[in-house]
Design an enzyme around this catalytic site. Structure first.
Site, PDB file in Angstrom:
ATOM      1  CG  HIS A 427      -2.228   0.685   0.978  1.00 17.61           C
ATOM      2  ND1 HIS A 427      -2.372   1.727   0.083  1.00 17.61           N
ATOM      3  CD2 HIS A 427      -3.459   0.498   1.522  1.00 17.61           C
ATOM      4  CE1 HIS A 427      -3.618   2.151   0.099  1.00 17.61           C
ATOM      5  NE2 HIS A 427      -4.301   1.410   0.961  1.00 17.61           N
ATOM      6  CE1 TYR A 538      -7.747   7.108   7.659  1.00 25.98           C
ATOM      7  CE2 TYR A 538      -8.596   5.663   5.951  1.00 25.98           C
ATOM      8  CZ  TYR A 538      -7.666   6.604   6.373  1.00 25.98           C
ATOM      9  OH  TYR A 538      -6.688   7.041   5.515  1.00 25.98           O
ATOM     10  CB  THR A 551      -6.225   8.843   0.612  1.00 25.80           C
ATOM     11  OG1 THR A 551      -5.167   8.652   1.553  1.00 25.80           O
ATOM     12  CG2 THR A 551      -6.202   7.744  -0.437  1.00 25.80           C
TER      13      THR A 551
END
Length: 639
Positions: A427, A538, A551
């Protein structure tokens, strides 16, 4: 190189000229202008004579001077045009009313201008990067107010009063200085956040990449073939085709609503990238010249060169047929493998632990094999297991068995015995929307015969032989056993349950609600029903409309969502009241999502000020020492 994008329509398709000579757009027009000036020099004599006056010192012949003047005129015209075009693009892309007021006349006029300026040209992948707006720094007071509003529903009155005191103190003392520091940073960088986010949200994080950080994608519901090797050959080929497009910049830029260009910077790290572990902070290493992949099969690692010389001597990508035959060789060579290598389990360890083991590996005969894996374009595992459901497909893709996933690779793929596939992504390298596009590209283009075989093509060129990577792990057995035990604990904690309701987003839209907001409220209701409390939640919003954007956080919990959830357990609440409260909660979440997408969320701003305080060696502000804030900012959630 792509066709010249809507610069001079009278030129027609100049892509061949540009790709062959590798001229820039301005140079191409400049040369054409030079030719026209020479051919039609008589009508242009007055201009040419004027040009000769200031070119008299050149000592060049008349026609040479004419050609030079023509080139300068054409080149200069296009450069000025392109500069104006870029400035106009920048101005238009800074407009955000299309999200906040989409039906206004200003938005309609803006859309017409943007579409007219963009034209129908096929733009290079990174063409719009210099034109994208910078990520804004929200106003300090707005961030702090939104932070308090977000935390109020999930805190006791005592904790909220304590947090409010810390916020007010921060607003008066450290806040203005840290906010100004971020504003100054934003003025000198394309994106003030990106380095902070990559380093502190990912690379400093010492948790394992396996399960804790990496994300995954599963296969389509109906598998087009049960032939594992045929599926793997198609997968490898089309992923490499996609990789080639990112390299030669022929991959079409992505657009929001088919109109607003999105940041494509993340594609530079999607392939040939590995997260290298170090004891305090990891490093993303990009191997620009990589020409091979690594295939894992039955405990054996194989380095496979994926380019081979054609009859003209130029190296080109292997075809599906060639990849299929090479994978068959790998399958055959690893069939009776008795010496399974378990080295990959180290990549599932805590980062500091893996860093120490890796340094030891580099001092042994394992160095070349380790470097081959880390420098590969991507990693592929031919798994022996056959998932029977989407839950198994997802779980096996996410975790593997501990030895058949290299969790450091920016992207890796698993091909199962029954033909099912999955992808696992580190990620820190990219966010999920990027491999999502790659995944769609593969699923849309793969081809098979009616019986599930590859569509074979004849070939004559010599193919590179798969090279088996050798490992000597004699001195690492105790480390492997410990790493595997830790991996099993991680893998056992991963639960995946997939359910499909009787209705989809169409039904939700008919009720005039956002499907995303609706699902978020369903999650709130389910959690409250299980635990009898509201939890901090979240949700990610993409900020790829900004340069190097990744993001921002959406906080779905609000006073409205809490009122609705509690109304569902209140016998006195009517159906109409519950519907009204639900719609208010969804509307609030939708507005929160819009703000986050526009870079106006509070999480990243607070996070940036926290990192700035460390960068400035300031005493840690009381706000960041608050037990509530530490949960939100100092210990960063990983999407």
């Amino acid at each position: 190189m792509p066709t010249l994008p809507a610069i001079a329509p009278f030129l027609g398709d100049t892509s061949r000229l540009i790709s062959y000579r590798k001229f820039s757009e301005a140079s191409a027009v400049g040369f054409l202008s030079a030719i026209l000036f020479v051919v039609f020099s008589e009508p242009l004599k007055n201009y040419v004579d004027f040009g000769e006056k200031w070119m008299s010192l050149s000592g060049l012949p008349y026609q040479m001077n004419t050609a030079m003047l023509g080139f300068i005129v054409g080149f200069g015209f296009v450069k000025i045009f392109l500069l104006m075009r870029i400035l106009l693009f920048r101005m238009l892309l800074n407009y955000q009313g299309w999200m906040t007021n989409p039906k206004s006349m200003a938005t309609k006029m803006w859309a017409l201008m943007l579409n007219a300026l963009r034209g129908n040209g096929h733009y290079p992948t990174y063409y719009f990067q210099p034109m994208l707006p910078k990520l804004p720094v929200p106003k300090l007071n707005t961030t702090l107010d939104r932070y308090l509003a977000s935390m109020k529903p999930i805190l006791s009155d005592e904790d909220f009063m304590h947090l409010t005191t810390s916020v007010l103190e921060f607003k008066e003392k450290e806040g203005p200085k840290l906010h100004k520091y971020l504003c100054d940073r934003a003025a000198t960088k394309d994106n003030w956040l990106i380095e902070y986010w990559l380093n502190y949200a990912y690379l400093v994080n010492r948790e394992p990449c396996a399960v804790k950080v990496n994300c995954y994608a599963t296969d389509r519901k109906d598998c087009p073939t049960n032939n594992q090797i045929a599926r793997a050959a198609n997968l490898i080929y089309y992923v490499l085709r996609f990789h080639e497009q990112t390299q030669d910049e022929t991959l079409t830029p992505q657009y929001l609503q088919d109109m607003i260009p999105m940041c494509m910077e993340g594609y530079r790290q999607q392939f040939s990238t590995t997260r290298i572990p170090y004891e305090t902070i990891d490093q993303l290493m990009k191997y620009e010249d990589s020409k091979h992949i690594v295939v894992y099969r039955n405990g054996a690692f194989f380095k496979l060169e994926v380019f081979a010389p054609d009859s003209d001597g130029k190296k080109r990508l292997l075809t599906v047929t060639e990849l299929y035959d090479l994978l068959q060789q790998i399958n055959h060579q690893s069939q009776d493998n008795d010496e399974a290598s378990r080295v990959a389990v180290f990549t599932s360890e805590r980062r500091d632990t893996w860093a120490k083991v890796r340094q030891r590996l580099l001092t042994t005969s394992n160095r070349s094999s380790l470097e081959a894996v880390e420098s590969s374009i991507f990693f592929v595992s031919l798994d022996d297991i056959a998932p029977k459901s989407i839950e198994e497909n997802g779980t096996f893709t996410m975790t593997g068995n501990g030895f058949n996933r290299w969790f450091d690779k920016s992207i890796q793929f698993s091909v199962f015995r029954n033909g099912k596939v999955g992808t696992n992504v580190e990620h820190g390298s990219v966010d999920a929307t990027l491999p999502g596009r790659l995944w769609e590209y593969f699923l849309q283009n793969e081809k098979y015969t009616e019986d599930g075989q590859i569509v074979r093509e004849k070939y004559k060129r010599a193919l590179p032989k798969p090279q088996r990577l050798e490992w000597d792990l004699t001195d690492f057995e105790a480390d492997i056993d410990e790493a595997y035990n830790n991996f099993r604990k991680l893998a056992d904690e991963f639960d995946l349950i997939v359910t499909s309701p009787d209705y989809g987003k169409g039904f939700i839209k008919k009720k005039r609600m956002s499907p995303d907001g609706y699902i978020q409220m369903a999650l709130q209701l389910a959690y409250y029903k299980l635990h009898n409390k509201i939890a901090k939640t979240y949700e990610s919003a993409s900020t790829r409309m900004f340069c190097s954007g990744r993001t921002e956080t959406i906080r779905p919990v609000s006073e409205f969502s809490c009122q609705w959830v509690k109304s569902m357990f209140n016998e006195r609440a009517t159906r109409e009241q519950r519907i009204m409260l639900l719609k208010r909660a969804v509307q609030y979440q939708t507005q929160n999502k819009i703000d986050a997408s526009l870079g106006m969320g509070w999480d990243r701003h607070l996070f940036g000020m926290y990192v700035a305080s460390r960068e400035l060696n300031m005493p840690q502000p009381a706000l960041f020492r608050d037990k509530v804030c530490c949960l939100c900012v100092c210990t960063v959630d990983v999407e």
